[in-house]
Design a protein around this motif. Sequence first.
Motif, mmCIF file in Angstrom:
data_model
loop_
_atom_site.group_PDB
_atom_site.id
_atom_site.type_symbol
_atom_site.label_atom_id
_atom_site.label_comp_id
_atom_site.label_asym_id
_atom_site.label_seq_id
_atom_site.Cartn_x
_atom_site.Cartn_y
_atom_site.Cartn_z
ATOM 1 N N ASN A 157 0.956 -1.611 0.092
ATOM 2 C CA ASN A 157 0.019 0.373 0.384
ATOM 3 C C ASN A 157 0.989 1.389 -0.008
ATOM 4 N N PHE A 158 1.923 0.845 0.173
ATOM 5 C CA PHE A 158 2.943 2.099 0.536
ATOM 6 C C PHE A 158 4.409 2.533 -0.514
ATOM 7 N N SER A 159 5.388 1.850 0.677
ATOM 8 C CA SER A 159 6.378 1.235 -0.087
ATOM 9 C C SER A 159 7.703 0.663 0.659
ATOM 10 N N GLN A 160 8.270 -0.623 -0.243
ATOM 11 C CA GLN A 160 9.201 -1.395 -0.141
ATOM 12 C C GLN A 160 10.201 -0.111 1.020
ATOM 13 N N ASN A 161 10.560 0.838 1.309
ATOM 14 C CA ASN A 161 10.951 1.834 2.197
ATOM 15 C C ASN A 161 10.485 1.686 3.672
ATOM 16 N N TRP A 162 9.858 1.731 3.259
ATOM 17 C CA TRP A 162 8.465 1.620 4.494
ATOM 18 C C TRP A 162 8.085 0.742 5.282
ATOM 19 N N ALA A 163 8.378 -0.894 4.133
ATOM 20 C CA ALA A 163 8.438 -1.995 4.671
ATOM 21 C C ALA A 163 9.481 -2.095 5.070
ATOM 22 N N ASP A 164 10.243 -1.974 4.487
ATOM 23 C CA ASP A 164 12.145 -1.800 5.497
ATOM 24 C C ASP A 164 11.959 -1.370 6.848
ATOM 25 N N GLU A 165 11.765 0.200 6.772
ATOM 26 C CA GLU A 165 11.179 0.506 8.204
ATOM 27 C C GLU A 165 10.629 -0.066 9.809
ATOM 28 N N THR A 166 9.078 -0.800 8.879
ATOM 29 C CA THR A 166 8.000 -0.327 9.475
ATOM 30 C C THR A 166 8.222 -2.358 9.475
ATOM 31 N N GLU A 167 9.617 -3.473 8.736
ATOM 32 C CA GLU A 167 9.913 -3.975 9.898
ATOM 33 C C GLU A 167 11.154 -4.029 10.816
ATOM 34 N N MET A 168 11.415 -3.375 11.112
ATOM 35 C CA MET A 168 12.611 -2.780 12.475
ATOM 36 C C MET A 168 11.963 -2.469 13.678
ATOM 37 N N ALA A 169 10.564 -1.692 13.139
ATOM 38 C CA ALA A 169 9.118 -1.650 14.695
ATOM 39 C C ALA A 169 9.213 -3.197 15.183
ATOM 40 N N PHE A 170 9.399 -4.426 14.886
ATOM 41 C CA PHE A 170 9.254 -5.568 15.458
ATOM 42 C C PHE A 170 10.758 -5.955 16.197
ATOM 43 N N ALA A 171 11.425 -5.212 16.142
ATOM 44 C CA ALA A 171 12.746 -5.725 16.628
ATOM 45 C C ALA A 171 12.391 -5.234 17.906
ATOM 46 N N SER A 172 11.361 -4.283 18.649
ATOM 47 C CA SER A 172 11.187 -3.853 19.847
ATOM 48 C C SER A 172 9.722 -4.840 20.296
ATOM 49 N N LEU A 173 9.729 -4.686 21.543
ATOM 50 C CA LEU A 173 8.903 -5.643 22.486
ATOM 51 C C LEU A 173 8.591 -4.766 23.556
ATOM 52 N N PRO A 174 7.536 -4.123 23.277
ATOM 53 C CA PRO A 174 6.650 -4.120 22.464
ATOM 54 C C PRO A 174 6.962 -3.416 20.933
ATOM 55 N N ALA A 175 5.992 -3.453 20.052
ATOM 56 C CA ALA A 175 6.694 -3.812 18.311
ATOM 57 C C ALA A 175 5.835 -2.387 18.884
ATOM 58 N N ASN A 176 7.682 -1.133 18.466
ATOM 59 C CA ASN A 176 7.195 0.262 17.507
ATOM 60 C C ASN A 176 6.086 0.463 16.716
ATOM 61 N N CYS A 177 5.284 0.317 17.109
ATOM 62 C CA CYS A 177 4.422 0.410 15.499
ATOM 63 C C CYS A 177 2.548 0.174 16.104
ATOM 64 N N PHE A 178 2.015 1.197 15.823
ATOM 65 C CA PHE A 178 0.369 0.875 16.002
ATOM 66 C C PHE A 178 -0.623 0.727 14.456
ATOM 67 N N ILE A 179 -1.226 -0.174 14.573
ATOM 68 C CA ILE A 179 -2.357 0.029 13.620
ATOM 69 C C ILE A 179 -3.520 0.558 13.631
ATOM 70 N N ALA A 180 -4.181 0.160 12.959
ATOM 71 C CA ALA A 180 -5.875 0.660 12.647
ATOM 72 C C ALA A 180 -6.339 -0.959 11.948
ATOM 73 N N GLN A 181 -7.344 -1.926 12.547
ATOM 74 C CA GLN A 181 -7.421 -2.651 12.586
ATOM 75 C C GLN A 181 -9.320 -2.119 12.125
ATOM 76 N N ARG A 182 -10.212 -3.423 11.416
ATOM 77 C CA ARG A 182 -11.427 -3.340 11.180
ATOM 78 C C ARG A 182 -11.486 -5.124 10.986
ATOM 79 N N GLY A 183 -11.772 -5.498 11.843
ATOM 80 C CA GLY A 183 -11.512 -7.037 11.325
ATOM 81 C C GLY A 183 -10.463 -7.825 11.166
#
Length: 160
Positions: free
Chosen positions: A47-73
């Motif tokens: 939905n955005f870019s590979q560069n942003w996906a790479d950054e997002t992957e780094m968010a999961f190196a922390s516990l909890p992840a350094n990321c939030f999502i908005a989710q419906r179902g």
Amino acid sequence: MQDMIVRLMELPDISEAETYHLEMEKIIFRRPIQPEKSLVVNWVRENFSQNWADETEMAFASLPANCFIAQRGQSILGFACFEVSAKNFFGPTGVLPSERGKDLGKVLLVKSLQAMKEMGYAYAIIGGVGPASYYKKVVNAEIIVDSEKSIYQNLLMHHK
């Protein structure tokens, strides 16, 4: 693009917006967990870019992840990461075009900034800002003078 700075001591109250989305739209805002890493990273890539996906992957190196999502179902509608490319940096962040204008981005932004405040920061940097007026309006962020040369200035870009 320039960087912006935001004071974390006076973030806007998002409780009404978050409650509205939960009750009326069935949207929850949360940190994803490790078994969801590939789903979240792939969604950002698609939905955005590979560069942003790479950054997002780094968010999961922390516990909890350094990321939030908005989710419906089972659908992701938006995401926001922080402290993935540099300490004390917010971003990347994005909301599906079909879901924009509904304050999802605002809730994701403020939840991320609140998490950064809980990490001990008094201010946060919003790196390589596109919509500066949005950040000014939502969290009273200010442009950092002479910040055109930032951590992203020599970024290698993935081409689709």
